[in-house]
Enzyme design. Structure first.
Site, PDB file in Angstrom:
ATOM      1  N   LYS A 257       0.939  -1.234  -0.034  1.00 42.27           N
ATOM      2  CA  LYS A 257      -0.100   0.222   0.069  1.00 42.27           C
ATOM      3  C   LYS A 257       0.907   1.248  -0.313  1.00 42.27           C
ATOM      4  O   LYS A 257       2.082   1.269   0.624  1.00 42.27           O
ATOM      5  CB  LYS A 257      -0.776   0.040   1.143  1.00 42.27           C
ATOM      6  CG  LYS A 257      -2.110  -0.755   1.123  1.00 42.27           C
ATOM      7  CD  LYS A 257      -2.934  -0.673   2.682  1.00 42.27           C
ATOM      8  CE  LYS A 257      -4.085  -1.920   2.407  1.00 42.27           C
ATOM      9  NZ  LYS A 257      -5.030  -1.740   1.492  1.00 42.27           N
ATOM     10  N   ARG A 331     -10.041 -11.594   1.558  1.00 46.86           N
ATOM     11  CA  ARG A 331     -11.048 -12.674   1.187  1.00 46.86           C
ATOM     12  C   ARG A 331     -10.261 -14.055   0.975  1.00 46.86           C
ATOM     13  O   ARG A 331     -11.051 -14.990   1.185  1.00 46.86           O
ATOM     14  CB  ARG A 331     -11.529 -12.045  -0.210  1.00 46.86           C
ATOM     15  CG  ARG A 331     -10.204 -12.082  -1.351  1.00 46.86           C
ATOM     16  CD  ARG A 331     -10.618 -11.374  -2.580  1.00 46.86           C
ATOM     17  NE  ARG A 331     -10.686  -9.827  -2.353  1.00 46.86           N
ATOM     18  CZ  ARG A 331     -11.206  -8.867  -3.396  1.00 46.86           C
ATOM     19  NH1 ARG A 331     -11.381  -9.422  -4.595  1.00 46.86           N
ATOM     20  NH2 ARG A 331     -11.013  -7.604  -3.082  1.00 46.86           N
TER      21      ARG A 331
END
Ligand code: BES
Ligand code: ZN
Ligand code: ZN
Length: 482
Positions: A257, A331
């Site tokens: 990130k 996920r």
């Protein structure tokens, strides 16, 4: 802060008075002129402090629990700064045909609004306000029964304590809340609330073949944990699975990130932390249910041992996953924990809570959770719970076209969509691959990425973790017992 029923005037108490729908009619007659003079209109969340009479006026647009919760929180935040008072006092507010008594909103607002996270402040002045006194009477001298008020006080306290517990966990910095520490917190709550608690450590997670979760965890020096909390009432009417994303830190992994997006990623454990808060609340409320709370506690880091874009992972249910972005890690963790949960427990409903996508925040804004699923029943339950709890949510609808965007040339499925649009829904659709066919209509995914962490205080939420999902799910579970 402790809430007590009391009718008499208390020394050193600050009286909080709600002005509903700008109607100054119900304020004290002799204050009317003063309120007009200072230009107080009674807009939602507007406050006016009258030191001569020790009164704090606050506006609320209506008697709805959500307007009152917000107004009470703003009033509590302001009151706590005043050094002279040792308690708050207030009248009762009632409304016919309300889905929740206005007082529950008021009391939750006071307890949630006065939260602050001071663990890491070396110098912090504690507020002198320690008690809240509530009268059974309203300003028109109507009274509600003591038993009824007592019940509202009890429920509001249990809920607010669970939300604030969740906030404490989420606000804890990542190095002080590793997967092991998160598991220890769950154990501690279990002990205090009489819950069963099973913790899977790395070796057991390997035995369970959670290849997707393990890949995400690999580069971290903190081993992952899978937490399983069980609450079992003797007269359980329904069996429910709750699964939470517990990323104790999400650096993005090798798909790192940018720094501005990495700050606040300690909050990526908000779903898992909410599960712990929910389990605490329902056990204290003694709900006639059987509820299983699962948390995938993992840290997503970089390093020579990191999983990479191009890797193919074998998930617990056997499906292979092509990794295209290591920042779509939640996920992967949820895929394996959802599979595990369904193998362990045959449930009537399955809900997962996760700070899953920035796309959900783009779609709905920072205040609203996204709801996704196939079944109308669990979606309806969430919609009702949303109204009952005052937590905002909206459905993001699945469709068959978006399904195609997860196709992989190499493996069974990709971990990200091939399109830059609809990312919250494609993440939800990814998860649906790990819901067994017979459970498809029993499951809903709740993306709390927007409301979980608060940058600027709003309504009942001060800066930092909000505890999103706790009141929502406790309302839902409560409704399942009716
Ligand atoms: N934890 C983030 C999602 C998130 C973003 C939560 C902002 C709270 C605030 C998640 O793991 C993530 O990084 N998702 C990616 C997915 C993308 C790579 C497909 C995102 O949303 O950008
Ligand atoms: Zn991520
Ligand atoms: Zn994440």
């Amino acid at each position: 802060m402790e809430i007590k029923i009391n009718e008499r005037k208390i020394k050193n108490s600050l009286e909080i008075i709600f002005v509903i729908n700008k109607n100054l009619q119900h304020t004290f007659n002799r204050d009317k002129a003063l309120l007009k003079k200072v230009g107080f209109k009674g807009e939602q969340d507007e406050i006016f402090f009258d030191p001569r009479n020790d009164r704090l006026y606050v506006g609320a647009s209506s008697l709805s629990h959500s307007d009152l919760r917000s107004a009470a929180a703003v009033a509590a935040r302001d009151a706590l700064k005043k050094e002279h008072y040792s308690s708050l006092s207030l009248a009762t507010y009632t409304q016919k045909k309300a889905n929740m008594t206005p007082m529950q909103g008021v009391l939750e607002g006071l307890l949630l609004g006065s939260y602050n996270f001071i663990v890491y402040k070396s110098k912090h002045k504690k507020s002198s306000i320690k008690k809240i006194y509530v009268s059974q009477k309203d300003y028109s001298k109507n009274a509600i029964a003591k038993k009824e008020l007592q019940k509202v006080i009890e429920e509001a306290t249990i809920l607010a304590e669970a939300v604030n517990k969740t906030r404490d966990i989420v606000n804890t910095p990542p190095d002080d809340c590793t997967p092991k520490i998160l598991a220890d917190i769950a154990k501690d709550v279990a002990l205090k609330c009489g819950l069963e608690c099973k913790i899977l450590e790395q070796s057991e997670i390997k035995k369970e073949k959670m290849g997707a979760l393990l890949a995400v965890a690999r580069a971290s020096r903190h081993d992952p944990r899978v937490i399983h909390l069980t609450y079992k009432s003797k007269n359980a009417k329904k069996k429910i699975i709750l699964v939470g994303k517990g990323l104790t830190y999400d650096s993005g992994g090798l798909s790192l990130k940018p720094s501005d997006f990495m700050t606040t990623m300690k909050s990526d454990k908000a779903g898992g932390s909410a599960i712990i808060g929910i389990m605490q609340a329902i056990s204290k409320l003694n709900l006639p249910l059987e509820v299983h709370g699962f948390v995938g506690a993992v840290e997503n880091m970089i390093g020579g041992d990191a999983y990479k874009p191009d890797d193919v992972l074998i998930s617990k249910n056997g499906k292979t996953i092509e990794v295209k972005n290591t920042d779509a890690e939640g996920r992967l963790v949820l895929a394996d924990v959802l599979t595990y949960a369904q193998q362990e427990v045959k449930a009537d409903y399955i809900f997962d809570l996760a700070t899953l996508t920035g796309a959900c925040v783009v779609a709905l804004g920072e205040y609203t959770s996204g709801i996704m699923g196939f079944g109308d029943k669990p979606k309806m339950l969430l919609k009702k719970a949303s109204l009952d709890s005052g937590e905002l949510s909206a459905e993001l609808p699945f469709n068959r076209h978006l399904v195609k965007l997860l196709k992989s040339e190499t493996a069974d499925i990709c971990n990200i969509s091939s399109s830059r649009y609809g990312g919250a829904i494609t993440a939800g659709l990814f998860l649906s691959n790990f819901i067994e066919e017979k459970n498809k209509n029993k499951w809903c995914h709740i993306d709390i990425a927007g409301p979980a962490f608060v940058q600027h205080a709003w309504a009942e939420n001060p800066y930092g973790a909000s505890g999103a999902g706790v009141r929502l799910m406790v309302s839902l579970l409560k409704n399942l017992t009716r």
